[in-house]
Design an enzyme around this catalytic site. Structure first.
Site, PDB file in Angstrom:
ATOM      1  N   TRP B 323      -8.778  -3.639   8.082  1.00 19.92           N
ATOM      2  CA  TRP B 323      -7.682  -2.733   8.403  1.00 19.92           C
ATOM      3  C   TRP B 323      -6.912  -1.578   7.395  1.00 19.92           C
ATOM      4  CZ3 TRP B 323      -2.667  -2.606   6.992  1.00 19.92           C
ATOM      5  CH2 TRP B 323      -1.633  -2.771   7.990  1.00 19.92           C
ATOM      6  N   HIS B 324      -6.979  -2.384   6.422  1.00 18.82           N
ATOM      7  CA  HIS B 324      -5.893  -0.906   5.422  1.00 18.82           C
ATOM      8  C   HIS B 324      -7.148  -0.205   5.582  1.00 18.82           C
ATOM      9  CE1 HIS B 324      -4.213  -4.921   4.110  1.00 18.82           C
ATOM     10  NE2 HIS B 324      -3.446  -4.372   3.961  1.00 18.82           N
ATOM     11  N   GLY B 325      -8.033   0.291   6.030  1.00 13.34           N
ATOM     12  CA  GLY B 325      -9.220   1.485   5.752  1.00 13.34           C
ATOM     13  C   GLY B 325     -10.281   1.424   5.769  1.00 13.34           C
ATOM     14  N   PHE B 469      -2.303   3.538   6.257  1.00 15.26           N
ATOM     15  CA  PHE B 469      -2.508   2.640   6.426  1.00 15.26           C
ATOM     16  C   PHE B 469      -2.413   2.570   8.706  1.00 15.26           C
ATOM     17  CE2 PHE B 469      -2.757   0.756   2.859  1.00 15.26           C
ATOM     18  CZ  PHE B 469      -3.486   1.146   2.204  1.00 15.26           C
TER      19      PHE B 469
END
Lengths: 73, 469
Positions: B323-325, B469
């Site tokens: 989800w962060h990248g 993000f």
């Protein structure tokens, strides 16, 4: 939004305008090309605060902190 | 437009000035907030306003259909809405990542062809408004929230500018009733001012100086630095990302409160956690609970035996990392946290009684903090290779020479860690102590402190880490 909240914003705006003319000029510089009069006015105000010595506290604190941060072990 | 800028102050002042005459006009007030929120979002890229509006429309329509349809049809609508949200998110965020992985596979297989990259610009805040949308339709399906019948309420729920770019992820059941209320809450002045000032200090001074004076130079080429510099930079990044992100959400919560809306806290002194489970209850709380309620539990949670629990935990943390990248380093970061949670769960029954007391808490805090710091190195390093060099040099160099760290940056790291161990609820006690102060005194103090923090910060404002993000 109560009058109390408006008072805070007004106070921040006034203190910012008086003692932090650099922020106003920085904001004006980021405006689009059509805002040249706003930019001129903001820079004129920044010059005025410097001439009157209102910008001095900001500049002193800014220089002092830069010295503290750069000091090595 | 970043919160700690003069541009935002002007924007917020204009919004407040427009809200003042609409104070008693319920609909007009929401229209002002809606226009302000879309204008705020348009400052990054106005074309993405259509994406935000489209996402809101899909969410709104899906909610209505789920509420009106029989259960089997409602399930189909729910799945379709979640798929639509995920398709948009994945196309923008993971499209090129997946194409790159596929191309590597094609190369390895000896195929002479490559898939073309999409080259899409990532819309700021897309992860946050997508998660708001998904949680709303799932909650309507589960019966946890009443369906939203007005489109303007849904548009405002997804776009409300204090939480639009980097959260917190506020559940519909928490926020929509506040929008329905005829009058916004009259919240006292001192708590939001304290949150805004504290957030500003954490971001503009602690996070920004740590980034420019310690973390960025060391992470740029870790092989040049001593073990001590690398250790301090790892601690420094732990403090920087905490101050950056919690500073942002503190300001978001404070700004929302000034407008009369209440958000739950998003951080609770995370580095004082003595277990990984506790860490995730204190760090980015709104995302942790979102992942728990909409991913971990639907995957089985801890109700179907140890094997299924491990699977659910690992899948949740790997996806949480992703989800962060779109990068393998984030997957590895999530995997490290997932492994730590699994190991912690596995050894808990065998933990000696001695470790259950104060000694155990101290040891647990030290272990959790240092594992979290290792994970942050993976998170922060530009590439996996840099992260490996960083950790290798940290362990092997053995040198205690200090080149990059300075007394001021070490003090900022110490301050950031000290904040974690202040007595619980100290901010609330301070706010309560300040409440009887006259408004003019609060306003004057806040004004001077805001200008003072601006003077003490470095030139310019670095973007918030979580904006990407």
């Amino acid at each position: 939004m109560s009058p109390r909240h408006l008072l805070v914003l007004l106070a921040v705006g006034v203190v910012g305008l008086l003692f932090d003319g650099h922020a106003l000029a920085g904001w004006a510089d980021a405006l689009p090309d059509g805002a040249a009069p706003v930019r001129r006015a903001a820079h004129a105000w920044e010059d005025t605060t410097e001439r009157l010595g209102l910008a001095a506290p900001y500049d002193v604190v800014h220089r002092w902190i830069a010295t503290v941060i750069a000091r090595p072990f | 437009m970043l919160f700690p800028t003069f541009a935002f102050l002007v924007f917020f002042a204009v919004t407040v000035a427009l809200l003042a005459p609409a104070e008693r006009l319920h609909r007009a007030r929401k229209v002002v907030l809606l226009v302000a929120s879309y204008w705020f979002y348009a400052q990054w890229n106005w074309t993405f306003c259509f994406l935000l509006a489209g996402s809101s429309l899909v969410t709104y329509a899906a909610g209505l259909l789920i509420a009106r349809s029989p259960r089997p049809l409602g399930r189909v609508v729910l799945v379709a809405a979640i798929t639509a949200h995920m398709l948009v998110l994945c196309s923008y965020k993971y499209g090129d990542f997946l194409i790159g992985a596929a191309n590597e596979g094609l190369h390895a297989a000896g195929a002479g062809t490559e898939l073309p990259f999409l080259g899409l610009i990532l819309p700021v805040g897309i992860s946050f408004f997508t998660f708001h949308g998904i949680s709303y339709v799932v909650d309507v399906w589960r019966g946890d929230v009443a369906v939203c019948r007005r489109l303007d309420d849904m548009l405002l729920y997804l776009s409300f500018f204090p939480q639009l770019i980097a959260g917190p992820i506020v559940r519909a059941a928490f926020f929509l009733p506040q929008l329905y209320a005829a009058q916004p809450a009259r919240l006292p002045l001192a708590p939001p001012l304290l949150l805004i000032l504290g957030g500003l200090f954490k971001k503009a001074i602690v996070a920004n100086y740590l980034a420019t004076e310690l973390v960025d130079p060391v992470f740029f080429d870790p092989s040049r630095f001593s073990s001590l510099d690398l250790l301090l930079a790892a601690y420094g990044y732990a403090v920087q990302i905490y101050c950056d992100f919690s500073g942002y959400t503190d300001m978001a919560i404070g700004l929302a409160a000034l407008l009369g809306y209440f958000f739950p806290p998003n951080f609770d002194q995370p580095y004082r956690a003595s277990s990984f489970q506790e860490f995730w209850r204190r760090w980015h709380i709104s995302l942790s609970f979102w992942l728990r309620d909409y991913l971990y539990k639907p995957l089985g949670g801890s109700r179907h035996g140890p094997a299924r629990t491990i699977l659910a935990l690992m899948a949740t943390m790997l996806l949480g990392g992703l989800w962060h990248g779109a990068a393998w380093k984030f997957v590895l970061w999530g995997g490290l946290h997932g492994t730590a949670l699994v190991v912690e769960r596995a050894i808990r029954p065998f933990t000696p009684r001695l470790l259950a007391g104060r000694v155990g808490t101290v040891l647990g805090t030290l272990v959790v903090f240092h594992v979290v710091c290792v994970a942050w190195v993976l998170f922060r390093a530009d590439t996996m290779q840099t992260a490996v060099i960083y950790l290798q040099t940290l362990v092997q160099s053995g040198s205690l020479a200090v080149e990059q760290a300075r007394p001021a940056t070490v003090c900022l790291v110490a301050l950031g860690l000290l904040l974690q161990f202040l007595p619980r609820g100290w901010e609330n006690r301070l706010a309560r102590w300040l409440m009887p102060a006259p408004d003019w005194a609060l306003a004057a103090t806040a004004s001077v402190l805001i200008v003072g923090i601006d003077a003490m910060g470095p030139d310019g404002v670095a973007p918030f880490i979580y904006f990407q993000f």
